[in-house]
Motif scaffolding. Structure first.
Motif, PDB file in Angstrom:
ATOM      1  N   MET A   5       0.859  -1.179   0.000  1.00 41.94           N
ATOM      2  CA  MET A   5       0.000   0.000   0.000  1.00 41.94           C
ATOM      3  C   MET A   5       0.900   1.236   0.000  1.00 41.94           C
ATOM      4  N   GLU A   7       0.982   5.711  -0.937  1.00 38.63           N
ATOM      5  CA  GLU A   7       0.164   6.904  -1.170  1.00 38.63           C
ATOM      6  C   GLU A   7       0.084   7.164  -2.669  1.00 38.63           C
ATOM      7  N   VAL A   8      -1.072   7.611  -3.130  1.00 37.78           N
ATOM      8  CA  VAL A   8      -1.272   7.894  -4.549  1.00 37.78           C
ATOM      9  C   VAL A   8      -0.202   8.837  -5.076  1.00 37.78           C
ATOM     10  N   LEU A  11       2.885   7.193  -6.585  1.00 35.98           N
ATOM     11  CA  LEU A  11       2.833   6.319  -7.756  1.00 35.98           C
ATOM     12  C   LEU A  11       3.686   6.910  -8.875  1.00 35.98           C
ATOM     13  N   ILE A  17      -0.963  -1.355 -10.652  1.00 36.67           N
ATOM     14  CA  ILE A  17      -1.910  -1.067  -9.572  1.00 36.67           C
ATOM     15  C   ILE A  17      -3.268  -1.701  -9.893  1.00 36.67           C
ATOM     16  N   PRO A  20      -9.709   1.771  -9.072  1.00 34.20           N
ATOM     17  CA  PRO A  20     -10.402   2.187  -7.855  1.00 34.20           C
ATOM     18  C   PRO A  20     -11.362   1.094  -7.364  1.00 34.20           C
ATOM     19  N   ALA A  83      -7.681  10.922  -7.019  1.00 35.28           N
ATOM     20  CA  ALA A  83      -7.675  10.536  -5.610  1.00 35.28           C
ATOM     21  C   ALA A  83      -6.945  11.613  -4.818  1.00 35.28           C
ATOM     22  N   THR A  87      -4.181   9.175  -0.121  1.00 32.05           N
ATOM     23  CA  THR A  87      -4.980   7.952  -0.164  1.00 32.05           C
ATOM     24  C   THR A  87      -4.053   6.761  -0.402  1.00 32.05           C
ATOM     25  N   TRP A  89      -3.039   3.238  -1.784  1.00 32.02           N
ATOM     26  CA  TRP A  89      -3.419   2.535  -3.005  1.00 32.02           C
ATOM     27  C   TRP A  89      -2.596   1.253  -3.131  1.00 32.02           C
ATOM     28  N   PRO A  90      -3.235   0.158  -3.576  1.00 38.70           N
ATOM     29  CA  PRO A  90      -2.481  -1.085  -3.742  1.00 38.70           C
ATOM     30  C   PRO A  90      -1.575  -1.036  -4.974  1.00 38.70           C
ATOM     31  N   ARG A  91      -0.275  -1.192  -4.743  1.00 37.26           N
ATOM     32  CA  ARG A  91       0.697  -1.245  -5.836  1.00 37.26           C
ATOM     33  C   ARG A  91       1.358  -2.620  -5.778  1.00 37.26           C
TER      34      ARG A  91
END
Length: 97
Positions: A5, A7-8, A11, A17, A20, A83, A87, A89-91
Motif C-alpha cells: 500500500m 500513497e497515490v 505512484l 496497480i 479504484p 484521488a 490515499t 493505493w495497492p501497488r
C-alpha cells in the motif's frame, strides 16, 4: 506478485496497480466472471501521475493508467481517475523492477 500500500502521490509511471475499489465492485468483477478472465486482468499500468486543481477540501492527484492485454484484445484509451494525494493505493510492482 507482492502488493504494497502506497500513497497515490508516490505512484510512478510503470507501476502496476488495481483500479479504484468502487469500479472493481460496481462492474469489473462481473466483467471478469462473464469473460472468464484471471484476477490479474484487473491490473493497470500507470502512465501518468500529476497534481490536479485543488478544491475546498484539499489537493487532488490525477492518475492515467492502461489495462493489460488480458483485459482487452484491442488497445483502448487510458483509464483515468482522481484521488487525494495521501490515499493509500495497492501497488503490486514497478514495471522492470
Amino acid at each position: 506478485m507482492a502488493m504494497h500500500m502506497v500513497e497515490v502521490q508516490s505512484l510512478l509511471p510503470g507501476d502496476i496497480i488495481l483500479p479504484p475499489a468502487r469500479e472493481v465492485s460496481l462492474w469489473m468483477r462481473r466483467h471478469l466472471a462473464e469473460h472468464n478472465l484471471p484476477e490479474t486482468a484487473l491490473y493497470l499500468t500507470v502512465s501518468e501521475v500529476r497534481e490536479d486543481a485543488p478544491d475546498k477540501r484539499g489537493r487532488w492527484v490525477s492518475v492515467k493508467a492502461f489495462h493489460n492485454a488480458a483485459w482487452t484484445t484491442q488497445p483502448g484509451g487510458p483509464f483515468p481517475f482522481k484521488a487525494r494525494p495521501t490515499t493509500l493505493w495497492p501497488r503490486f510492482s514497478h514495471e522492470g523492477a
